[in-house]
Enzyme design. Structure first.
Site, PDB file in Angstrom:
ATOM      1  CB  THR C  40      -0.918  -0.009   1.239  1.00  0.00           C
ATOM      2  OG1 THR C  40      -1.735  -1.169   1.185  1.00  0.00           O
ATOM      3  CG2 THR C  40      -1.798   1.234   1.292  1.00  0.00           C
ATOM      4  CG  HIS C  43      -0.596   0.481  -4.449  1.00  0.00           C
ATOM      5  ND1 HIS C  43      -0.684   0.189  -5.784  1.00  0.00           N
ATOM      6  CD2 HIS C  43      -0.728  -0.708  -3.803  1.00  0.00           C
ATOM      7  CE1 HIS C  43      -0.869  -1.113  -5.943  1.00  0.00           C
ATOM      8  NE2 HIS C  43      -0.884  -1.681  -4.753  1.00  0.00           N
ATOM      9  CB  CYS C  97     -20.878   0.892  12.249  1.00  0.00           C
ATOM     10  SG  CYS C  97     -19.517  -0.250  11.984  1.00  0.00           S
TER      11      CYS C  97
END
Lengths: 363, 363, 363, 363
Positions: C40, C43, C97
């Site tokens: 990551t 990237h 959540c």
């Protein structure tokens, strides 16, 4: 504010005036709308052997089942806001131990319990740690919102670690409110046959309303195990939920469970040790026994909320009395009557709200 | 005896007289009381691309959903006796392969299927291997006993590998009989909200009777995904059961599933390959997709039997037509009508029994 | 302090001096001992299409894999104390959540990610929310402690929702560090045969050290699916772990999976949509596909800690380079070389510690 | 042929000449290559209270652990062919009852057991029902093939209903061969710490070879529970496998299990009933107790085969003696010695094969 408190290490409790408590940065203050009496509260009220060794802090406010409106929040509180209608999980987890780290906060190694290890909710205002606050659907009546905690016990005991009981046969031992809730959960979750074994006519009738297919009196001179086997093609039930807390129920439960079945051990027995036929009842039968303490956090709360909001589970038959908090002693007396003439009893600090709910309740 | 058979590699089927077949030592012969038409039968009747490549043996008797009375048993048969009322699992497992050895006979590596790989049951008598015979409760009406096989599909698709859907939200795509059964299973297993997405009014109405809370037309110009999210606190449903076999349904199903949800892939799509947003719909969402083929043997049969016997699941709204086996073409024509005006259609070789059941049916 | 930061919305990153950041009441400040480079980070360094749309805050410090010593804690912090050696879960959950409430914080609906949504850890000091701090065994070397996060990915991808792979056959596609870790996890968890499918010789050799039984080159002109079936009694593997993020690997993975097998979807493919033979690869095969994003919190961390502490899992072969944080560009260049000549690269802000670890490393 | 048979309802057994038995259509005849002695055989040999009430048929051939070559098959046999090298599951299921129909053949309601309810395998030839024949990899040595049945017990007890023990801590009580196998299974399945609690030095040494990290003598004057907690961060182990069949082991096992842990109940205790602290050990601790009888059919067989074939599990340290079948009494005497000087003992009807295997064995 008014609060029902244990003032000395002896039986009973008193309604006294105390200051509205202050909250820490990770706590919330609620105005209590409704609070319900649990068997644990009765143990503490009676000041039995368990309470004497378990309760450390006196004076202490009783109670842990609650519905309230948030009136103040601590500086670091994020999940809850003023005006929210909340209930509370009562097992306060440490968030650090192995169980908390692996999805088992309900059996936290260092947990404390509302109304047992710290001031409870039988009062006009109460302090709740943010970590256990549960935000309700505002349309939920306060007496329903308050009993979600024991309904969560029933949910966990019936479903266990997310087992599917659809098309299975189940026997539920016990006739306290949680056992009656469990019948409702079992019915809604698709049990194809529900055997209810209890003692008191009043509660057995509620059990039928909740969905029991067979009501067996534990005190009758009949062979309940044979009856259950006869009505399950000779096998016995797939699941036993033991909520009576009686050695007879544990014994009959193990005997009426089929080979390979699941036994949910929820009730606390008065005996310090039980005699169990380990070889024949456990090993050779290949059964599973699951100790059930508390409720999965917050998986059971989510399910309870969804079932109550959708009105697919109606637990109102189990709520038998609404009282003013001022009349808490009437509540405790009712809870202690033998034979039983009550199931769940809810207390209201605000008499106007009580009257409003009583009108609805009588319909 | 009479039998509805495919006589040539072309569309249609014919009612012909053939000899009552002989059984091997591990088979049974049944007198067919009722036999129901499945979508698979319609594919074979139509002789579509799939049938042309899949069907090896012509002539062959059609049909696999059945209820019959055992009239003869092979010399090594032990599970079944003459006079038993049986239905049949249609996936015949080899009992040798890795899947058979590990509890997954329904996806046996070498399995064959009744009415597809060998003569089926659209006939007065039929041969069933003992290994797939299912002994029914004799009180079960024949048209109910016959549809247990597709009801088992619905059961497996909804429950999966024994997942608990109590208090969960579910969307069921498709409006064929199995999707309608699935709604009933979901309701009885405790789904707190059931979204039904289908096409035909006739079937959507049956879906409502079976327990759909929301009926969404797949052809309507509305945002079904947004509707589902709006009615699930913005999350999407916990479970999607895809039974439409349409790429639109797969797409909408994946979009209306919440993060971490479960997607039951049951329907067969006409496209050879589907375009799937693998990264966003599967990986980042952390969902599970379960391919559902057949039904768990015999776990789903046990559950189906218990639910039907207890009358807690009533699937009669899905059975829309009873015909004589002689009128099988009326059945196939009815099945192929667009828009649909039927769901499950049952054929009876014996007209007296048909008339008796029709009387009951009209009540 | 020094920090490797993205200063503008373009490729590259710079080592700059910034102020030591301040912490909130629920955060901790750590002195970074070691920090490892993830794909990551590469990237973001390259500023590819994904980064351009995903990264909101510039300037921002890169990096999320870390081991550090706690030097300051916020006023409400309870789990962690000054002096603790910590690593960090990088998915910061909202705790509110549905997923957070039901044991799936790793796929939180509102989560943010360290080094992606807020300043990361490629710096001398870093701020970590208490909720994601993970207290290490102090005997763990810093470069090992730092790679626990990707090792947790590997653990979750291999084990899934607590599945048991003992005596099962598994194919792992991909040859990045997480795939190499996955081989080690699979070996220690009892996989009886491990097929490793990758591209680069350097990494395939590490795969063998980690426990691969068969190394198959994805670029070789051979039928890998046939090879896998030939070596699994014709069935295919029980489990596929896809970590290559290549459509060829997804396709071959689905083809080499046995009926009823489990497919762990971890790799991100460059294609926006994949063509999947839904009917034959998913439905009829009765397989399960599990999207794997992040790692179970904190179940995988507990397992990783236990396996590393007991020395039963040795992941040192995967760590190929240790650099000074000052030389971060050498690290990124190494990471981007094709063919690959590195696996996991760890950066050290303190050169003395680097030299000490290099001595150990060369043994 | 020669057979070791119980000729009268009294202790001992005799080597006698009997006719080679005939097979039914669903049975096979094997030439026994190797057969191993189980504790159950010793009970029957001793003619203890359990045997007296359990054994119905006298005379009867002893033994149930076996490896043999198929020399004849019944007319309806399909899974096995002449020349196959087979072992045998010893629980012969009815295939009709609720447990058989739902994947639990090992606890069949009407099952019978080889060497207990019908003639066993301590003989030159033996009859095996096709339904329980297990075809081996021909490269498996006969003494290894023979002990797969008890290794399956160990596998089931350690893994339970497919639980994942990777990175978990486990305590195994008992030092018979199955407990020693269980250590090997736990090690290969990824247990991060293995505590072995036993009595006899000879067997404890084998336990270490199989992978025990800690060897605790049950007879030592030490606090084993405290030791286990001290070495598991104070929590106790995640899993207890009780294979000692002693009330002390059950008690210590329950005490050393962490909250929420799993207790595998395999050993049979001499006491008819055990005193169990139901409230504190089961309910409040939220543990699971699983009765383990037999082994999952045929899931454990598949895993055992894969682990042995791949040579990832080496159980040879547990096999301590190879004898001729003629010397069966030496075997039984060795099995009954206290303190123990043997673990698994294998008998060979063919002395040439014995000599060949002894050569290999001595390496």
């Amino acid at each position: 504010m008014k609060a029902v408190r244990k003032l000395k290490r002896d039986k009973g409790a008193e309604l006294v005036e105390i200051k509205i408590p202050e909250i820490s940065s990770d706590e919330i203050l609620i105005k209590v709308l409704a609070t319900s009496i649990c068997g644990t509260d009765v143990h503490i009220y009676k000041w039995d052997a368990w309470s004497q060794s378990r309760i450390k802090n006196i004076p202490q406010t009783l109670g842990h089942e609650v519905c309230g409106e948030v009136v103040e929040i601590g500086s670091s509180v994020k999940k809850v806001k003023v005006g929210d209608l909340i209930s509370s999980e009562t097992h306060i987890p440490c968030k650090k131990c192995l169980n908390c780290l692996t999805g088992n906060e309900h059996i936290c190694t260092n947990g404390s319990i509302l109304g047992v290890d710290r001031d409870g909710v039988f009062s006009e205002y109460a302090v709740i740690p943010e970590s256990v606050a549960w935000v309700n659907d505002k349309r939920l009546p306060p007496e329903i919102a308050s009993i979600q905690e024991p309904l969560g016990n029933a949910t966990y005991a019936v479903l266990g670690e997310d087992y599917n009981i659809y098309g299975k046969r189940i026997a539920i031992f016990g006739d306290g409110p949680i056992a009656l809730f469990a019948i409702g959960v079992a019915r809604c979750a698709g049990a194809s046959k529900i055997f209810h074994i209890g003692v008191f006519d009043f509660n057995m009738e509620i059990g039928k309303k909740m969905g029991a297919d067979f009501s067996l009196k534990a005190t009758d001179d009949m062979d309940r195990v044979a009856f259950i086997k006869d009505n399950t093609d000779g096998y016995g039930v797939d699941i036993v939920v033991e909520m009576a807390g009686a050695s007879q129920a544990v014994e009959e439960g193990l005997n009426s469970l089929r080979k390979g079945g699941r036994f949910s051990a929820f009730g606390i027995t008065p005996e310090q040790k039980l005699q169990i036929d380990y070889n024949n009842q456990i090993v050779f039968k290949g059964i599973q026994i699951h100790g059930i303490s508390g409720r999965k956090m917050f998986d059971t709360w989510v399910r309870v909320k969804n079932m109550l909001s959708s009105k697919k589970l109606d637990i109102r038959p189990v709520i038998t009395h609404l009282f003013s908090l001022d009349d808490f002693e009437k509540g405790f007396e009712e809870m202690m009557k033998i034979p039983r003439t009550s199931a769940k009893i809810v207390l209201f600090p605000d008499k106007n709200l009580l009257n409003e709910r009583l009108k609805e309740f009588k319909k």
